[in-house]
Scaffold this motif. Structure first.
Motif, PDB file in Angstrom:
ATOM      1  N   LEU A 190       0.943  -1.284   0.081  1.00  0.00           N
ATOM      2  CA  LEU A 190       0.245   0.128  -0.161  1.00  0.00           C
ATOM      3  C   LEU A 190       0.978   1.276  -0.171  1.00  0.00           C
ATOM      4  N   LYS A 191       0.864   2.252  -1.007  1.00  0.00           N
ATOM      5  CA  LYS A 191       1.610   3.301  -1.243  1.00  0.00           C
ATOM      6  C   LYS A 191       0.638   4.242  -1.410  1.00  0.00           C
ATOM      7  N   GLN A 192       0.729   5.220  -0.646  1.00  0.00           N
ATOM      8  CA  GLN A 192       0.110   6.718  -0.870  1.00  0.00           C
ATOM      9  C   GLN A 192      -1.485   6.263  -1.030  1.00  0.00           C
ATOM     10  N   GLY A 193      -2.108   5.431  -0.389  1.00  0.00           N
ATOM     11  CA  GLY A 193      -3.716   5.128  -0.654  1.00  0.00           C
ATOM     12  C   GLY A 193      -3.918   4.161  -1.769  1.00  0.00           C
ATOM     13  N   SER A 194      -2.789   3.547  -2.476  1.00  0.00           N
ATOM     14  CA  SER A 194      -3.270   2.681  -3.772  1.00  0.00           C
ATOM     15  C   SER A 194      -2.319   1.552  -3.526  1.00  0.00           C
ATOM     16  N   TYR A 195      -2.859   0.333  -4.057  1.00  0.00           N
ATOM     17  CA  TYR A 195      -1.890  -0.712  -3.808  1.00  0.00           C
ATOM     18  C   TYR A 195      -1.005  -0.930  -5.029  1.00  0.00           C
ATOM     19  N   VAL A 196       0.073  -1.455  -4.870  1.00  0.00           N
ATOM     20  CA  VAL A 196       1.289  -1.468  -6.213  1.00  0.00           C
ATOM     21  C   VAL A 196       1.582  -3.034  -6.255  1.00  0.00           C
ATOM     22  N   ASP A 197       2.102  -3.221  -7.640  1.00  0.00           N
ATOM     23  CA  ASP A 197       2.580  -4.584  -7.610  1.00  0.00           C
ATOM     24  C   ASP A 197       4.126  -4.555  -7.559  1.00  0.00           C
ATOM     25  N   ILE A 198       4.806  -5.735  -6.892  1.00  0.00           N
ATOM     26  CA  ILE A 198       5.853  -5.867  -6.444  1.00  0.00           C
ATOM     27  C   ILE A 198       6.654  -6.938  -7.540  1.00  0.00           C
ATOM     28  N   CYS A 199       7.819  -6.755  -7.847  1.00  0.00           N
ATOM     29  CA  CYS A 199       8.559  -7.753  -8.532  1.00  0.00           C
ATOM     30  C   CYS A 199       9.676  -8.236  -7.534  1.00  0.00           C
ATOM     31  N   ILE A 200       9.702  -9.781  -7.619  1.00  0.00           N
ATOM     32  CA  ILE A 200      10.661 -10.302  -6.702  1.00  0.00           C
ATOM     33  C   ILE A 200      11.854 -10.908  -7.510  1.00  0.00           C
ATOM     34  N   TYR A 201      13.104 -10.417  -7.139  1.00  0.00           N
ATOM     35  CA  TYR A 201      14.376 -10.872  -8.046  1.00  0.00           C
ATOM     36  C   TYR A 201      14.883 -11.941  -6.866  1.00  0.00           C
TER      37      TYR A 201
END
Length: 182
Positions: free
Chosen positions: A160-171
Motif C-alpha cells: 500500500l503506497k499513498q492510498g493505492s496498492y502497487v505490484d512488486i517484482c521479486i528478484y
C-alpha cells in the motif's frame, strides 16, 4: 560499526547515531524524489526522527534481523543499502536501497549492492538473497538484473503506497549463481 569498502572513495558504513544529521539532510533534500518509491520517508520530519530510525535499525541489527548502511561517497552520505529480514534458519535475506537523485545513473548503487552481496555470501554464508522492487520502478529493477538476479515473480497489489496498492517484482539470487557469475 561495520564498514564495507566499495572502492577507495565509496564506502558502506553501518548507520550510528552520529549519522542522524547527514541522514536527515539527504532525505530532506531528496524528499520529492524518494517519496515516489519509499513510504517511510514521510515519517522523517526532523533530525530526531532520523536518529530514531537509526536507533531502530541498530536494535534490529542487535537482534540479528537487519543491518542499515549509509552509502558514503567521500565525506557525503548519498544513499542507503539495507539488509532486511535476515533469516538465519533459512540463510536468506532481502536487500533494499535508495540513492540521492544527484547520484543516480553513475553506477554507485550497483557497486554498493555488489559489495553487500559479497559480504552476505562470503562472510555471513547466506544461501539466498532477494530484492523486491515496485513494478513501475525501472531504475531500481535494473540493479538486480545487472548483478545476475532472476525475476522470480510478481506480487499483485502487495504494498500500500499513498492510498493505492502497487505490484512488486521479486528478484532472487543464490550463492551458487553468484559464484559462477562473479
Amino acid at each position: 560499526m561495520l564498514t564495507l569498502m566499495v572502492e577507495p572513495s565509496l564506502q558502506l558504513r553501518q548507520f550510528d547515531r552520529s549519522h542522524a544529521s547527514a541522514l536527515f539532510q539527504v532525505i530532506q533534500s531528496n524528499r520529492n524524489h524518494l517519496r515516489l518509491w519509499i513510504s517511510w520517508i514521510d515519517g522523517i520530519h526532523s533530525q530526531q526522527d532520523a536518529e530514531a530510525y537509526i536507533l531502530r535499525s541498530l536494535s534490529g541489527f542487535a537482534g540479528r534481523g537487519e543491518a542499515h548502511f549509509g552509502i558514503w561517497n567521500g565525506p557525503a552520505l548519498v544513499g542507503s543499502v539495507t539488509v532486511e529480514r535476515l533469516d538465519e534458519q533459512n540463510h536468506s535475506a532481502e536487500i533494499g536501497y535508495w540513492l540521492a537523485q544527484s547520484h543516480t545513473g553513475k553506477g554507485i548503487m550497483t557497486k554498493a549492492v555488489r559489495t553487500l552481496i559479497d559480504y552476505l555470501f562470503m562472510e555471513l554464508r547466506l544461501h539466498r538473497i532477494e530484492i523486491r522492487c515496485e513494478k513501475e520502478n525501472r531504475a531500481s529493477q535494473a540493479v538486480p538484473l545487472r548483478l545476475g538476479f532472476r525475476l522470480e515473480g510478481q506480487l499483485r497489489q502487495a504494498y500500500l503506497k499513498q492510498g493505492s496498492y502497487v505490484d512488486i517484482c521479486i528478484y532472487g539470487l543464490l550463492a551458487a549463481d553468484w559464484s559462477t557469475i562473479h
